[in-house]
Design a protein around this motif. Structure first.
Motif, PDB file in Angstrom:
ATOM      1  N   GLU A 373       3.487  20.675   5.401  1.00  0.00           N
ATOM      2  CA  GLU A 373       2.056  20.743   5.649  1.00  0.00           C
ATOM      3  C   GLU A 373       1.273  19.822   4.713  1.00  0.00           C
ATOM      4  N   LEU A 374       1.957  19.053   3.913  1.00  0.00           N
ATOM      5  CA  LEU A 374       1.292  18.120   3.009  1.00  0.00           C
ATOM      6  C   LEU A 374       0.812  16.888   3.759  1.00  0.00           C
ATOM      7  N   PRO A 375      -0.254  16.231   3.292  1.00  0.00           N
ATOM      8  CA  PRO A 375      -0.616  14.915   3.845  1.00  0.00           C
ATOM      9  C   PRO A 375       0.501  13.920   3.615  1.00  0.00           C
ATOM     10  N   HIS A 376       0.527  12.890   4.473  1.00  0.00           N
ATOM     11  CA  HIS A 376       1.688  11.985   4.410  1.00  0.00           C
ATOM     12  C   HIS A 376       1.766  11.247   3.073  1.00  0.00           C
ATOM     13  N   ALA A 377       0.622  11.005   2.405  1.00  0.00           N
ATOM     14  CA  ALA A 377       0.673  10.313   1.114  1.00  0.00           C
ATOM     15  C   ALA A 377       1.347  11.186   0.053  1.00  0.00           C
ATOM     16  N   LEU A 378       0.967  12.464   0.005  1.00  0.00           N
ATOM     17  CA  LEU A 378       1.585  13.368  -0.977  1.00  0.00           C
ATOM     18  C   LEU A 378       3.043  13.632  -0.634  1.00  0.00           C
ATOM     19  N   PRO A 391       7.677   6.346 -11.914  1.00  0.00           N
ATOM     20  CA  PRO A 391       6.413   7.086 -11.799  1.00  0.00           C
ATOM     21  C   PRO A 391       5.257   6.256 -11.275  1.00  0.00           C
ATOM     22  N   ASP A 392       5.169   4.949 -11.651  1.00  0.00           N
ATOM     23  CA  ASP A 392       4.041   4.154 -11.169  1.00  0.00           C
ATOM     24  C   ASP A 392       4.152   3.909  -9.666  1.00  0.00           C
ATOM     25  N   ILE A 393       5.379   3.772  -9.131  1.00  0.00           N
ATOM     26  CA  ILE A 393       5.565   3.610  -7.687  1.00  0.00           C
ATOM     27  C   ILE A 393       5.157   4.908  -6.973  1.00  0.00           C
ATOM     28  N   CYS A 394       5.600   6.047  -7.487  1.00  0.00           N
ATOM     29  CA  CYS A 394       5.269   7.340  -6.871  1.00  0.00           C
ATOM     30  C   CYS A 394       3.762   7.580  -6.889  1.00  0.00           C
ATOM     31  N   ASN A 395       3.105   7.239  -7.990  1.00  0.00           N
ATOM     32  CA  ASN A 395       1.659   7.440  -8.055  1.00  0.00           C
ATOM     33  C   ASN A 395       0.922   6.529  -7.075  1.00  0.00           C
ATOM     34  N   ALA A 396       1.392   5.289  -6.920  1.00  0.00           N
ATOM     35  CA  ALA A 396       0.759   4.379  -5.962  1.00  0.00           C
ATOM     36  C   ALA A 396       0.909   4.903  -4.539  1.00  0.00           C
ATOM     37  N   ILE A 397       2.059   5.498  -4.211  1.00  0.00           N
ATOM     38  CA  ILE A 397       2.268   6.061  -2.867  1.00  0.00           C
ATOM     39  C   ILE A 397       1.337   7.255  -2.652  1.00  0.00           C
ATOM     40  N   GLY A 398       1.258   8.147  -3.637  1.00  0.00           N
ATOM     41  CA  GLY A 398       0.473   9.357  -3.451  1.00  0.00           C
ATOM     42  C   GLY A 398      -1.019   9.150  -3.505  1.00  0.00           C
ATOM     43  N   SER A 399      -1.482   8.059  -4.124  1.00  0.00           N
ATOM     44  CA  SER A 399      -2.918   7.859  -4.306  1.00  0.00           C
ATOM     45  C   SER A 399      -3.503   6.814  -3.366  1.00  0.00           C
ATOM     46  N   MET A 406      -5.444   7.949  -9.463  1.00  0.00           N
ATOM     47  CA  MET A 406      -4.681   6.722  -9.693  1.00  0.00           C
ATOM     48  C   MET A 406      -4.364   6.589 -11.172  1.00  0.00           C
ATOM     49  N   GLN A 407      -3.080   6.460 -11.499  1.00  0.00           N
ATOM     50  CA  GLN A 407      -2.639   6.375 -12.885  1.00  0.00           C
ATOM     51  C   GLN A 407      -1.901   5.083 -13.191  1.00  0.00           C
ATOM     52  N   SER A 408      -1.617   4.276 -12.180  1.00  0.00           N
ATOM     53  CA  SER A 408      -0.907   3.014 -12.398  1.00  0.00           C
ATOM     54  C   SER A 408      -1.789   1.858 -11.949  1.00  0.00           C
ATOM     55  N   PRO A 412      -4.416   0.757  -7.042  1.00  0.00           N
ATOM     56  CA  PRO A 412      -5.534   0.192  -6.273  1.00  0.00           C
ATOM     57  C   PRO A 412      -5.108  -0.933  -5.339  1.00  0.00           C
ATOM     58  N   LEU A 413      -4.082  -1.693  -5.725  1.00  0.00           N
ATOM     59  CA  LEU A 413      -3.618  -2.771  -4.848  1.00  0.00           C
ATOM     60  C   LEU A 413      -3.068  -2.212  -3.543  1.00  0.00           C
ATOM     61  N   VAL A 414      -2.304  -1.111  -3.612  1.00  0.00           N
ATOM     62  CA  VAL A 414      -1.753  -0.504  -2.398  1.00  0.00           C
ATOM     63  C   VAL A 414      -2.885   0.022  -1.518  1.00  0.00           C
ATOM     64  N   LEU A 415      -3.891   0.638  -2.127  1.00  0.00           N
ATOM     65  CA  LEU A 415      -5.024   1.150  -1.351  1.00  0.00           C
ATOM     66  C   LEU A 415      -5.743   0.013  -0.633  1.00  0.00           C
ATOM     67  N   VAL A 416      -6.020  -1.073  -1.357  1.00  0.00           N
ATOM     68  CA  VAL A 416      -6.740  -2.207  -0.757  1.00  0.00           C
ATOM     69  C   VAL A 416      -5.898  -2.879   0.316  1.00  0.00           C
ATOM     70  N   ALA A 417      -4.601  -3.074   0.036  1.00  0.00           N
ATOM     71  CA  ALA A 417      -3.733  -3.732   1.019  1.00  0.00           C
ATOM     72  C   ALA A 417      -3.606  -2.898   2.291  1.00  0.00           C
ATOM     73  N   ASP A 418      -3.524  -1.562   2.155  1.00  0.00           N
ATOM     74  CA  ASP A 418      -3.464  -0.687   3.327  1.00  0.00           C
ATOM     75  C   ASP A 418      -4.739  -0.808   4.150  1.00  0.00           C
ATOM     76  N   ALA A 419      -5.899  -0.876   3.467  1.00  0.00           N
ATOM     77  CA  ALA A 419      -7.162  -1.022   4.190  1.00  0.00           C
ATOM     78  C   ALA A 419      -7.248  -2.376   4.884  1.00  0.00           C
ATOM     79  N   ILE A 420      -6.773  -3.448   4.205  1.00  0.00           N
ATOM     80  CA  ILE A 420      -6.813  -4.784   4.813  1.00  0.00           C
ATOM     81  C   ILE A 420      -5.937  -4.827   6.061  1.00  0.00           C
ATOM     82  N   SER A 421      -4.734  -4.286   5.977  1.00  0.00           N
ATOM     83  CA  SER A 421      -3.815  -4.317   7.111  1.00  0.00           C
ATOM     84  C   SER A 421      -4.337  -3.477   8.271  1.00  0.00           C
ATOM     85  N   GLY A 422      -4.923  -2.313   7.974  1.00  0.00           N
ATOM     86  CA  GLY A 422      -5.401  -1.444   9.043  1.00  0.00           C
ATOM     87  C   GLY A 422      -6.712  -1.891   9.629  1.00  0.00           C
TER      88      GLY A 422
END
Length: 514
Positions: A373-378, A391-399, A406-408, A412-422
């Motif tokens: 029942e968790l969101p796909h990011a978590l 840990p930095d890879i796991c935090n980037a996936i979850g955030s 965000m701790q790594s 923010p790069l993963v968040l921005v890249a996901d938004a650019i691609s979508g």
């Protein structure tokens, strides 16, 4: 006979005498040799004894010399230590004398300070009396108390400071916005130019082409038993209608549709279509598809230069090929996000390999087989932690949807890249109802702020224009209002790309000529 006997007796006696003589002679000779050996041994022992005594005397003299040298050395060291102690004692005596002189100086300074403090105290009392008289005169002249004047001065300084601070903030924000937008646009444009990707649209229906309509009857089977067996084995709804030379395979799970398509292809090619054969072919196709999924995951990792992934993560990457998000193929989307992350990380001087790894795995939670029942990011972060990702890879996936902090630096790069691609034009399709609801929610959020009269979401929700009343909102408050609306939308809504908030304030003067 007596003669022989006499001879024999004589011979025996002679032999006995000879033996006795031999024994006597031998004893005499041996006795002489024994005495000689004893004398020689005593002489050698005496020589050895003298030699050992001489060696012992030499060793004693040597040890005695070494001991005397050691004693002399220790005496010298003791003398040196004694000299040092005397020097230190002398230095300490001098320091004590110096400290005594300084203590006397300090005592005299304390006495002087005490006297001066008494003088200052008297002066302070006189100053306070004079100050009170001056304040009373000023209050009489000004017509207000000192507290009222202080409050008025503080209020005026607050207003002036607020105006200056808002002006300074606006200048800094304009400068930062100019530089940040310029640099961000450069990085994003370079990234998009260097990362070319095709647009892929998928749905929940797969079309299986056949050569002629006779095959449809064979697929249906007697009283529909073949098609029922195929649907039961694959979990896919098979639609056989009047569409010429085509059969529709309907299911929300793309892997099931692919299993059904491959199984139908083998059955039609082989020509033997019956329930037992259908189950056999479906099982075989499932194994083949599992191998293909694993091979796809490995090939993707090799193409992107990512190594050391757990085999289960590689399999999940392969499953992305048969999963879509808003019509965008998930594997293609993840590859694109990985490349965008790596490009931006290189431009910013960060770890490009770690950014690419996080970009590839950011949507891994969408293809997990467990029903969580968790969101796909978590869920993706949990799976990555399970298979020993850093840990930095796991935090980037979850955030990457900001569901955890965000701790790594690469998050923010993963968040921005996901938004650019979508957010690429044509990359995804949305249901019209959810699109309209998002625009209405955006307008309602702006209307909830005081002073807002009208709101308009334009440019497909990329810009929100807010009309405010000129009597209720000042020009200085418009900046704060736009920032508040932007923060509220950012905290409460999910949207691709960014939303521009434009606050418009105008004054209209209307008169009628009669």
């Amino acid at each position: 006979m007596s003669t022989i006997t006499t001879i024999i007796i004589t011979a025996i006696v002679s032999a006995a005498v000879a033996i006795l003589v031999y024994i006597a002679v031998r004893k005499y000779i041996l006795g002489n040799k024994k005495d000689e050996i004893i004398r020689n041994a005593e002489a050698q022992g005496e020589a050895i004894k003298k030699e050992k005594i001489f060696q012992a005397k030499e060793k004693f003299l040597q040890l005695k010399g070494e001991h005397e040298a050691y004693i002399n050395e220790r005496n010298a060291q003791a003398q040196q230590l004694e000299n040092k102690l005397k020097q230190r004692e002398l230095a300490l005596n001098q320091q004590n004398a110096e400290m005594g002189r300084k203590q006397k100086d300090i005592d005299s300074i304390k006495e002087n300070l005490k006297v001066q403090m008494e003088i200052v105290s008297k002066k302070s009392e006189e100053y306070e009396k004079l100050r009170g008289k001056v304040i009373e005169k000023l209050e009489e002249v000004a017509g207000m108390t000192a507290e009222e004047a202080k409050n008025q001065l503080v209020d005026s300084m607050k207003a002036e400071a607020r105006t200056q601070a808002m002006s300074y903030i606006n200048d800094v924000m304009d400068e930062a916005r100019l530089n940040a937008n310029k640099e961000a646009k450069r990085i994003v444009i370079n990234t998009i130019q260097r990362t070319a990707a095709e647009t892929a649209i998928e749905n929940a229906v797969t079309v299986f082409n056949i050569d002629n309509d006779e095959v449809k009857g064979r697929i249906i089977g007697r009283e529909g038993r073949n098609i029922r067996a195929l649907e039961a084995a694959t979990g896919v709804e098979i639609v056989v209608d009047d569409t010429p030379e085509a059969i529709l395979l309907s299911a929300f799970d793309p892997i099931r549709r692919e299993v059904a398509r491959l199984a139908l292809h083998q059955l039609v090619t082989d020509g033997r279509i019956h329930p037992a054969r259908i189950e056999e072919v479906v099982e075989k196709v499932k194994k083949q598809l599992d191998d293909e999924i694993m091979e796809t995951g490995k090939r993707t990792c090799i193409d992107l230069g990512i190594h050391g992934l757990h085999s289960e993560l590689v399999r999940l990457i392969g499953r992305m090929k048969y999963r879509s998000s808003y019509g965008q193929n998930l594997l293609q989307h993840s590859r694109e996000v990985a490349n965008i992350c790596a490009t931006m990380a290189s431009e910013l001087g960060l770890n490009a390999k770690a950014a690419k790894r996080a970009g590839l795995l950011h949507d891994i939670g969408k293809v997990c087989e467990e029903d969580a029942e968790l969101p796909h990011a978590l869920l993706g972060m949990k799976v990555a932690e399970q298979y020993k990702e850093k840990p930095d890879i796991c935090n980037a996936i979850g955030s990457h949807h900001e569901e955890v902090e965000m701790q790594s630096i690469i998050a923010p790069l993963v968040l921005v890249a996901d938004a650019i691609s979508g957010a690429r034009p044509g990359a995804r399709r949305e249901v019209i109802e959810s699109y309209i609801k998002r625009l209405k929610d955006m307008e309602n959020i702006a209307l909830s702020h005081p002073g807002v009269t009208k709101t308009y979401a334009i440019q497909a929700g990329r810009e929100l224009r807010v009309i405010v009343g000129a009597e209720e909102v000042t020009d200085a408050q418009c900046e704060q209002l736009s920032a508040d609306i932007a923060k509220t939308i950012q905290d409460e809504m999910t949207y691709p790309g960014q939303v521009k908030i434009t606050v418009i304030r105008e004054t209209r003067s209307v008169a009628f000529a009669k």
